[in-house]
Design a protein around this motif. Structure first.
Motif, mmCIF file in Angstrom:
data_model
loop_
_atom_site.group_PDB
_atom_site.id
_atom_site.type_symbol
_atom_site.label_atom_id
_atom_site.label_comp_id
_atom_site.label_asym_id
_atom_site.label_seq_id
_atom_site.Cartn_x
_atom_site.Cartn_y
_atom_site.Cartn_z
ATOM 1 N N VAL A 1 42.755 46.094 36.734
ATOM 2 C CA VAL A 1 43.198 45.415 37.947
ATOM 3 C C VAL A 1 44.645 45.846 38.166
ATOM 4 O O VAL A 1 45.461 45.806 37.243
ATOM 5 C CB VAL A 1 43.100 43.876 37.798
ATOM 6 C CG1 VAL A 1 43.765 43.175 38.964
ATOM 7 C CG2 VAL A 1 41.648 43.437 37.651
ATOM 8 N N ARG A 2 44.934 46.272 39.392
ATOM 9 C CA ARG A 2 46.288 46.720 39.740
ATOM 10 C C ARG A 2 46.877 45.730 40.733
ATOM 11 O O ARG A 2 46.314 45.490 41.797
ATOM 12 C CB ARG A 2 46.249 48.107 40.366
ATOM 13 C CG ARG A 2 47.608 48.656 40.705
ATOM 14 C CD ARG A 2 47.468 50.048 41.345
ATOM 15 N NE ARG A 2 48.744 50.672 41.551
ATOM 16 C CZ ARG A 2 49.499 50.518 42.623
ATOM 17 N NH1 ARG A 2 49.111 49.705 43.593
ATOM 18 N NH2 ARG A 2 50.645 51.135 42.733
ATOM 19 N N ILE A 3 47.999 45.135 40.354
ATOM 20 C CA ILE A 3 48.699 44.180 41.211
ATOM 21 C C ILE A 3 49.978 44.842 41.705
ATOM 22 O O ILE A 3 50.761 45.361 40.906
ATOM 23 C CB ILE A 3 49.056 42.890 40.436
ATOM 24 C CG1 ILE A 3 47.809 42.278 39.808
ATOM 25 C CG2 ILE A 3 49.773 41.903 41.342
ATOM 26 C CD1 ILE A 3 48.098 41.193 38.797
ATOM 27 N N GLU A 4 50.159 44.845 43.013
ATOM 28 C CA GLU A 4 51.385 45.369 43.608
ATOM 29 C C GLU A 4 52.021 44.262 44.427
ATOM 30 O O GLU A 4 51.367 43.674 45.293
ATOM 31 C CB GLU A 4 51.089 46.577 44.493
ATOM 32 C CG GLU A 4 52.338 47.158 45.119
ATOM 33 C CD GLU A 4 52.071 48.422 45.927
ATOM 34 O OE1 GLU A 4 52.711 48.579 46.970
ATOM 35 O OE2 GLU A 4 51.226 49.225 45.505
ATOM 36 N N VAL A 5 53.279 43.983 44.143
ATOM 37 C CA VAL A 5 54.011 42.926 44.842
ATOM 38 C C VAL A 5 55.283 43.530 45.422
ATOM 39 O O VAL A 5 56.040 44.200 44.717
ATOM 40 C CB VAL A 5 54.376 41.768 43.884
ATOM 41 C CG1 VAL A 5 55.119 40.669 44.627
ATOM 42 C CG2 VAL A 5 53.143 41.214 43.200
ATOM 43 N N ARG A 6 55.491 43.297 46.707
ATOM 44 C CA ARG A 6 56.710 43.757 47.362
ATOM 45 C C ARG A 6 57.634 42.555 47.535
ATOM 46 O O ARG A 6 57.349 41.641 48.311
ATOM 47 C CB ARG A 6 56.358 44.420 48.698
ATOM 48 C CG ARG A 6 55.635 45.764 48.481
ATOM 49 C CD ARG A 6 55.109 46.366 49.765
ATOM 50 N NE ARG A 6 54.016 45.622 50.370
ATOM 51 C CZ ARG A 6 52.741 45.673 49.964
ATOM 52 N NH1 ARG A 6 52.400 46.414 48.922
ATOM 53 N NH2 ARG A 6 51.802 44.983 50.597
ATOM 54 N N LEU A 7 58.700 42.565 46.769
ATOM 55 C CA LEU A 7 59.665 41.462 46.772
ATOM 56 C C LEU A 7 60.844 41.807 47.675
ATOM 57 O O LEU A 7 61.303 42.942 47.689
ATOM 58 C CB LEU A 7 60.196 41.224 45.359
ATOM 59 C CG LEU A 7 59.191 40.805 44.293
ATOM 60 C CD1 LEU A 7 59.822 40.871 42.915
ATOM 61 C CD2 LEU A 7 58.673 39.413 44.578
ATOM 62 N N ALA B 1 62.474 40.394 39.304
ATOM 63 C CA ALA B 1 61.289 41.247 39.199
ATOM 64 C C ALA B 1 60.726 41.300 37.776
ATOM 65 O O ALA B 1 59.510 41.204 37.581
ATOM 66 C CB ALA B 1 61.594 42.651 39.700
ATOM 67 N N GLU B 2 61.568 41.440 36.786
ATOM 68 C CA GLU B 2 61.065 41.543 35.408
ATOM 69 C C GLU B 2 60.405 40.245 34.960
ATOM 70 O O GLU B 2 59.376 40.270 34.280
ATOM 71 C CB GLU B 2 62.185 41.943 34.448
ATOM 72 C CG GLU B 2 62.517 43.416 34.502
ATOM 73 C CD GLU B 2 61.304 44.321 34.287
ATOM 74 O OE1 GLU B 2 60.534 44.114 33.329
ATOM 75 O OE2 GLU B 2 61.118 45.245 35.094
ATOM 76 N N LYS B 3 60.967 39.129 35.358
ATOM 77 C CA LYS B 3 60.376 37.834 35.014
ATOM 78 C C LYS B 3 59.022 37.671 35.713
ATOM 79 O O LYS B 3 58.053 37.209 35.114
ATOM 80 C CB LYS B 3 61.331 36.707 35.411
ATOM 81 C CG LYS B 3 60.912 35.362 34.907
ATOM 82 C CD LYS B 3 61.996 34.329 35.162
ATOM 83 C CE LYS B 3 61.602 33.022 34.515
ATOM 84 N NZ LYS B 3 62.649 32.031 34.577
ATOM 85 N N VAL B 4 58.958 38.054 36.979
ATOM 86 C CA VAL B 4 57.703 37.984 37.730
ATOM 87 C C VAL B 4 56.664 38.911 37.099
ATOM 88 O O VAL B 4 55.503 38.532 36.913
ATOM 89 C CB VAL B 4 57.934 38.356 39.220
ATOM 90 C CG1 VAL B 4 56.623 38.517 39.960
ATOM 91 C CG2 VAL B 4 58.818 37.316 39.900
ATOM 92 N N LYS B 5 57.073 40.114 36.754
ATOM 93 C CA LYS B 5 56.160 41.093 36.146
ATOM 94 C C LYS B 5 55.599 40.567 34.822
ATOM 95 O O LYS B 5 54.403 40.665 34.557
ATOM 96 C CB LYS B 5 56.901 42.414 35.921
ATOM 97 C CG LYS B 5 56.023 43.544 35.479
ATOM 98 C CD LYS B 5 56.804 44.845 35.464
ATOM 99 C CE LYS B 5 55.888 46.009 35.158
ATOM 100 N NZ LYS B 5 56.589 47.285 35.260
ATOM 101 N N LYS B 6 56.449 39.985 34.016
ATOM 102 C CA LYS B 6 56.018 39.433 32.732
ATOM 103 C C LYS B 6 55.020 38.293 32.936
ATOM 104 O O LYS B 6 53.999 38.214 32.257
ATOM 105 C CB LYS B 6 57.237 38.947 31.944
ATOM 106 C CG LYS B 6 56.925 38.468 30.556
ATOM 107 C CD LYS B 6 58.197 38.089 29.811
ATOM 108 C CE LYS B 6 57.889 37.598 28.420
ATOM 109 N NZ LYS B 6 59.101 37.223 27.690
ATOM 110 N N SER B 7 55.319 37.424 33.881
ATOM 111 C CA SER B 7 54.437 36.294 34.171
ATOM 112 C C SER B 7 53.087 36.758 34.713
ATOM 113 O O SER B 7 52.032 36.269 34.287
ATOM 114 C CB SER B 7 55.116 35.355 35.168
ATOM 115 O OG SER B 7 54.286 34.270 35.451
ATOM 116 N N LEU B 8 53.093 37.714 35.628
ATOM 117 C CA LEU B 8 51.840 38.258 36.161
ATOM 118 C C LEU B 8 51.014 38.902 35.054
ATOM 119 O O LEU B 8 49.792 38.732 35.003
ATOM 120 C CB LEU B 8 52.114 39.292 37.248
ATOM 121 C CG LEU B 8 52.516 38.773 38.613
ATOM 122 C CD1 LEU B 8 52.927 39.929 39.515
ATOM 123 C CD2 LEU B 8 51.401 37.973 39.248
ATOM 124 N N GLY B 9 51.664 39.631 34.179
ATOM 125 C CA GLY B 9 50.969 40.270 33.066
ATOM 126 C C GLY B 9 50.341 39.252 32.136
ATOM 127 O O GLY B 9 49.167 39.381 31.749
#
Length: 104
Positions: A72-78, A86-94
């Motif tokens: 599954v590929r998640i792409e988020v444009r902040l 971004a790093e906190k969001v990426k860690k949480s999404l992962g």
């Protein structure tokens, strides 16, 4: 707009089951986000791709979730202001995405 944040989550569920779990997780997440003052805008499936948009505190975020047979590929444009997290969001999404795709 800052550079898109991308998270790849491998899975062994097959595409149909992974999509079902993503749909279920999105429904649960929608309820939680609404309680937090986040406005959910567009949520639209096109085949195995979910496009989404949401906003909070005058900031808009959009992106997509592509469900494949093995990942599954998640792409988020902040926006620039939120790109600081971004790093906190990426860690949480992962973390949350992996739980969703691996729990029984």
């Amino acid at each position: 707009m800052a550079k898109p944040l991308i998270v790849e989550l491998p899975h062994e569920l097959g595409q149909a089951e992974a999509k079902r779990r993503i749909e279920s997780g999105v429904d649960q997440g929608r309820a939680l986000l609404a309680k937090s003052g986040v406005t959910i805008g567009n949520l639209a499936w096109t085949g195995d791709r979910l496009d989404f948009a949401l906003s909070a505190l005058t900031q808009s975020v959009d992106g997509s979730i592509d469900v494949g047979p093995q990942s599954v590929r998640i792409e988020v444009r902040l926006p620039l202001l939120l790109a600081l997290f971004a790093e906190k969001v990426k860690k949480s999404l992962g973390k949350e995405g992996t739980l969703l795709l691996t729990k029984k």
